[in-house]
Design an enzyme around this catalytic site. Structure first.
Site, PDB file in Angstrom:
ATOM      1  N   CYS A  18      42.858  82.025  49.825  1.00 50.61           N
ATOM      2  CA  CYS A  18      41.908  81.827  48.315  1.00 50.61           C
ATOM      3  C   CYS A  18      40.346  81.899  48.947  1.00 50.61           C
ATOM      4  CB  CYS A  18      42.083  80.507  47.763  1.00 50.61           C
ATOM      5  SG  CYS A  18      41.397  80.238  46.310  1.00 50.61           S
ATOM      6  N   CYS A  26      39.233  74.225  46.468  1.00 48.91           N
ATOM      7  CA  CYS A  26      39.413  72.853  45.638  1.00 48.91           C
ATOM      8  C   CYS A  26      40.086  71.876  46.573  1.00 48.91           C
ATOM      9  CB  CYS A  26      40.245  73.308  44.305  1.00 48.91           C
ATOM     10  SG  CYS A  26      39.678  74.772  43.587  1.00 48.91           S
ATOM     11  N   CYS A  39      43.728  71.375  45.856  1.00 44.91           N
ATOM     12  CA  CYS A  39      44.629  72.416  45.758  1.00 44.91           C
ATOM     13  C   CYS A  39      46.025  71.877  46.527  1.00 44.91           C
ATOM     14  CB  CYS A  39      44.113  73.431  46.782  1.00 44.91           C
ATOM     15  SG  CYS A  39      45.016  75.070  46.673  1.00 44.91           S
TER      16      CYS A  39
HETATM   17  S1  SF4 Z   1      43.527  75.362  43.534  1.00 46.13           S
HETATM   18 FE1  SF4 Z   1      43.707  76.282  45.475  1.00 46.13          FE
HETATM   19  S2  SF4 Z   1      44.482  78.155  45.103  1.00 46.13           S
HETATM   20 FE2  SF4 Z   1      43.485  77.687  43.314  1.00 46.13          FE
HETATM   21  S3  SF4 Z   1      41.610  78.174  43.214  1.00 46.13           S
HETATM   22 FE3  SF4 Z   1      41.431  76.167  44.288  1.00 46.13          FE
HETATM   23  S4  SF4 Z   1      41.760  76.571  46.345  1.00 46.13           S
HETATM   24 FE4  SF4 Z   1      42.311  78.282  45.377  1.00 46.13          FE
END
Ligand code: SF4
Length: 371
Positions: free
Chosen positions: A93, A97, A100
C-alpha cells in the site's frame, strides 16, 4: 416371588376345603384378603409409577416441532458456502494508516492465471460476490491486475457482484474507461473530511488531498455507472467529527462505518507492523458517533462484535484467514486443497454474516440507481 403364588394358593385351597362347611366362610375371608394383597398391590404400584412418569413428562417444557427441527439442522454439519468473498490479493500500500489491519508483511502477488483459477474454484463452490481488497488493489501493475480480475469475474464467471475497496489515490479515469462496465461497486476509504485528521491517521501523501480526490472519484463513478460506496474507520482521531453534510453531498449507495479493530500480529502485538492501541475507541464512543449520524439512511454500522468472524477473507496466497482467536491464522490455499477443504479452517460464521446484513442488493443491475 411370582413362582411362590400358585404353590401357596394351592395349599390354602386344600386346607380350606378339608374343613367342615360351617367353618368354610371363616376360612374364605382371610384367603380372599390374601389374594387381594398378592395380586392387587403390585398392579396399583405399577399404575402409580405410570402416573408419576406421566406427571413428570407433563412438567417438562414442551418443545415445539420447529424447535426440534432447528436442533436437527445444527447437528448436521453443512459445508460453508463462500457466497461473498474478500480477496486481499496484495498487502502492498502507498498509505500508512496507523490502525491498518492488513499490513505489508509480504510483497507476494499470485500470477494472474493462478488468481483466475482460484476465482473459478470459488465460483464453482457457490461464490456470488467478490470484493478485491488489499493493501491497495490499484498498486499492482497500476490497476491493470485488478482490472483484469474484475473483467474476468463479470465477463467469464458472470458473478452478480464485483467490487473493490481502495484508498482511491491511484485510480485514473482511464481505468474507468477500460474496466468500469465490469465493476458493480467501488468503495473508497475515507475516515475524515478534515485533511489534517487524515494526515494524523496516515491517509495522506504529500500534496495530494484525500478529500478532493474523493470528489473526483464520485464524479467518475457517476459518469461510468459504478455504484459509489464510502468506508470509514471510527477511531480516536475522528470519533467526535460530524460528517452528516459531506456524506449527504457525496450520496453514496452505502456508508460502511467500522469501529477500529485490533488484530494480533497485524496492528497489535510483538510481531505487528502497526501499534493501533492509541486509535481504539470504546463501544460507547462508537455508539455516540452512530447516534450523531442516525439520520443518514445509507449508514451501515459495524461494531467489533459484528465484524468478528463474519467475513470470508482470502489472503495473497488464497488462504482463508481465521480471525477467531483475535489474529489471522491461515488455512491451506484453495489452490492446493480446494475450497471445501480450506473453508473448514476459515472460522467463518455464516449466521453472523447474515445478521450483519452481509447479503444485500449488491449488483448494480439491481440497485436501480439514478446515475
Ligand atoms: S488501511 Fe492499510 S491498506 Fe488501507 S489504505 Fe490504510 S495502509 Fe493502506
Amino acid at each position: 416371588m411370582w413362582t411362590l403364588v400358585p404353590t401357596t394358593f394351592a395349599g390354602k385351597m386344600l386346607s380350606t376345603f378339608g374343613q367342615p362347611l360351617g367353618s368354610l366362610w371363616r376360612s374364605l375371608v382371610p384367603l380372599l384378603c390374601w389374594l387381594k394383597t398378592v395380586l392387587w398391590l403390585p398392579g396399583t404400584q405399577r399404575s402409580r409409577q405410570q402416573q408419576q412418569q406421566q406427571q413428570q413428562q407433563q412438567q417438562q417444557p414442551r418443545k415445539e416441532p420447529d424447535e426440534n427441527r432447528e436442533e436437527e439442522k445444527e447437528d448436521i454439519l453443512l459445508p460453508t458456502t463462500p457466497t461473498s468473498v474478500n480477496y486481499h490479493f496484495t498487502r502492498q500500500c502507498n498509505y500508512k494508516c496507523g490502525f491498518c489491519f492488513h499490513t505489508a508483511k509480504t510483497s507476494f502477488v499470485l500470477p494472474l492465471q493462478e488468481a483466475k483459477r482460484g476465482l473459478l474454484l470459488l465460483k464453482e463452490a457457490g461464490m456470488e460476490k467478490i470484493n478485491f481488497s488489499g493493501g491497495e488493489p490499484f498498486i499492482q501493475d497500476r490497476g491493470e491486475y485488478v482490472g483484469q480480475l474484475v473483467q474476468f469475474c463479470k465477463q467469464e464467471l458472470r458473478l452478480p457482484s464485483v467490487s473493490i475497496v481502495s484508498n482511491g489515490s491511484l485510480i485514473r479515469e482511464r481505468w474507468f474507461r477500460n474496466y468500469g462496465e465490469y465493476l458493480d461497486i467501488l468503495a473508497i476509504s475515507c475516515d475524515s473530511f478534515d485533511e489534517q485528521v487524515n494526515v494524523l491517521i496516515g491517509r495522506g501523501q504529500g500534496k495530494k488531498n484525500h478529500v478532493e480526490n474523493l470528489q473526483k472519484l464520485r464524479t467518475w463513478c457517476r459518469d461510468y455507472r459504478v455504484a459509489f460506496k464510502i468506508n470509514s474507520v471510527i477511531n480516536r482521531f475522528n470519533v467526535d467529527e460530524d460528517m452528516n453534510e459531506q456524506i449527504a453531498a457525496l450520496s453514496p449507495v452505502r456508508w460502511k462505518v467500522f469501529q477500529c479493530l485490533l488484530i494480533e500480529g497485524e496492528n497489535t502485538g510483538e510481531d505487528a507492523l502497526r501499534e493501533a492501541g492509541r486509535f481504539v475507541i470504546s463501544d460507547e464512543e462508537f455508539e455516540g458517533f452512530l447516534e450523531r449520524h442516525k439520520e443518514v439512511s445509507c449508514l451501515v454500522p459495524e461494531s467489533n462484535q459484528k465484524m468478528k468472524d463474519s467475513y470470508l477473507i482470502l489472503d495473497e496466497y488464497m488462504r482463508f484467514l481465521n480471525c477467531q482467536n483475535g489474529r489471522k491464522d491461515p488455512s491451506k490455499s484453495i489452490l492446493d486443497v480446494g475450497v471445501e477443504e480450506a473453508i473448514k479452517f476459515s472460522g467463518f460464521d455464516e449466521k453472523m454474516f447474515l445478521k450483519r446484513g452481509g447479503k444485500y442488493v449488491w449488483s448494480k443491475a439491481d440497485l436501480k440507481l439514478d446515475w
